[in-house]
Design an enzyme around this catalytic site. Sequence first.
Site, PDB file in Angstrom:
ATOM      1  N   GLY A 153      11.616 -22.895  40.048  1.00 10.60           N
ATOM      2  CA  GLY A 153      10.155 -22.913  40.085  1.00 10.60           C
ATOM      3  C   GLY A 153       9.466 -23.034  38.748  1.00 10.60           C
ATOM      4  O   GLY A 153       8.443 -23.723  38.624  1.00 10.60           O
ATOM      5  N   THR A 210      14.041 -22.240  49.513  1.00  9.82           N
ATOM      6  CA  THR A 210      12.644 -22.406  49.922  1.00  9.82           C
ATOM      7  C   THR A 210      12.554 -23.383  51.093  1.00  9.82           C
ATOM      8  O   THR A 210      13.367 -24.305  51.185  1.00  9.82           O
ATOM      9  CB  THR A 210      11.854 -22.960  48.723  1.00  9.82           C
ATOM     10  OG1 THR A 210      11.765 -21.928  47.753  1.00  9.82           O
ATOM     11  CG2 THR A 210      10.474 -23.431  49.092  1.00  9.82           C
ATOM     12  N   THR A 240      11.298 -27.757  46.108  1.00 13.09           N
ATOM     13  CA  THR A 240      12.242 -26.637  46.080  1.00 13.09           C
ATOM     14  C   THR A 240      13.118 -26.784  44.841  1.00 13.09           C
ATOM     15  O   THR A 240      13.529 -27.894  44.494  1.00 13.09           O
ATOM     16  CB  THR A 240      13.135 -26.588  47.335  1.00 13.09           C
ATOM     17  OG1 THR A 240      14.112 -25.556  47.134  1.00 13.09           O
ATOM     18  CG2 THR A 240      13.855 -27.896  47.611  1.00 13.09           C
ATOM     19  N   GLY A 276       6.680 -17.975  41.709  1.00 11.31           N
ATOM     20  CA  GLY A 276       7.252 -19.302  41.476  1.00 11.31           C
ATOM     21  C   GLY A 276       6.250 -20.421  41.729  1.00 11.31           C
ATOM     22  O   GLY A 276       5.034 -20.206  41.740  1.00 11.31           O
ATOM     23  N   ASP A 277       6.781 -21.602  41.949  1.00 14.72           N
ATOM     24  CA  ASP A 277       5.935 -22.792  42.103  1.00 14.72           C
ATOM     25  C   ASP A 277       5.371 -22.958  43.509  1.00 14.72           C
ATOM     26  O   ASP A 277       4.324 -23.584  43.688  1.00 14.72           O
ATOM     27  CB  ASP A 277       6.744 -24.046  41.767  1.00 14.72           C
ATOM     28  CG  ASP A 277       7.967 -24.179  42.673  1.00 14.72           C
ATOM     29  OD1 ASP A 277       8.701 -23.176  42.842  1.00 14.72           O
ATOM     30  OD2 ASP A 277       8.182 -25.270  43.232  1.00 14.72           O
TER      31      ASP A 277
HETATM   32  N1  ASP Z   1      11.112 -22.913  44.053  1.00 14.15           N
HETATM   33  C1  ASP Z   1      11.379 -21.548  44.430  1.00 14.15           C
HETATM   34  C2  ASP Z   1      10.887 -20.624  43.356  1.00 14.15           C
HETATM   35  O1  ASP Z   1      11.101 -20.917  42.191  1.00 14.15           O
HETATM   36  C3  ASP Z   1      12.810 -21.275  44.706  1.00 14.15           C
HETATM   37  C4  ASP Z   1      13.436 -22.146  45.767  1.00 14.15           C
HETATM   38  O2  ASP Z   1      13.144 -23.341  45.857  1.00 14.15           O
HETATM   39  O3  ASP Z   1      14.244 -21.621  46.546  1.00 14.15           O
HETATM   40  O4  ASP Z   1      10.338 -19.589  43.661  1.00 14.15           O
END
Ligand code: ASP
Length: 343
Positions: free
Chosen positions: A262, A208, A259, A238-239
Amino acid sequence: MKNVLLLFTIFISHMAIAQMKDTSKYVLVIHGGAGTILKKNMSPEKEEMYKQTLQKALNAGEKILASGGIALDAVEAVVRILEDDPLFNAGKGAVFTNDGKNELDAAIMDGKTLKAGAIAGVMHIKNPISTARAVMERSEHVMMIGEGAEQFAKQNGAEMVDPSYFFTQERWDGLQKAKKADSLKKKADTVSKKAIRQLDNPDNKYGTVGAVALDKHGNLAAATSTGGMTNKRYNRVGDAPIIGAGTYANNATCAISGTGWGEYFIRLVMAKTVSDRMEYGNQSLNEAATDMIMKKLPSLGGDGGLIGVDKNGNITMPFCTEGMYRGYVKSTGETAVKIYKEE
Ligand code: ASP
């Protein structure tokens, strides 16, 4: 009496100058994902490529902030650059879902007004962060998903692309590995847990991208964009696009972009909790963020990192993984681009 008046005038003008100086402060912090990022696994060429793009993004954001531009413009510009680079899991380099698609999520928040915009599960928008901003500024909503979000994007002049634009061999191979891990899990009795874990998260890395900024006017903003997690199913979100989880900004406290895994960031309401700890618990940005990332997140079984800047320009970049692509630049001239833990 005259002297007292003169002294008072001098005092007031000094205060005014001090305040003017204060408003000339700006800070930009960016990330390109956290995870098992070890120097021994990275070629010097690849390391250089990551650093170059992070530097390019920092330069673009700094240019806006140094010339008196607003934090929102800076974080959007930074994220667009990272979205366009296939190295990062956002925009062009988004990971694949279980059924071989790319579903993108993004969010942006303005700390001055507490306005926010987010989109999730889009498949044709080249730069999701700009549509998230359009949601914030040109609609009465905060979050749009799927086809509706794409319709809105088109109506607001977003650049639309064929889904094949998001194909990268590396991410495709990542999906195949993750699927293999899935089938191994079914035979879990005979296969070592370690073998599964290695396949499960192909490179043990989140990609992310995000940016947080403090501008010369004292405003904070945060932006996050992602392809989510490899092998995700059922239109999982996701988050990153959830305000308060992966993205949050409030001029009274801080701006945060996260990141990592999530689901855990959502359950911990990560970004808003950091802000609340500052607002109601009197913690500093660094205390709040470090405790959330280094203690609370792993205690639930999650991992990842975040970047933050507070209203006074203090920054934080904690992560409980081996590394996190990250960088910052301040109006004081301090700047750095880092990847690994020991840097
Ligand atoms: N936080 C992101 C998600 O869970 C993934 C990432 O940080 O690459 O969608």
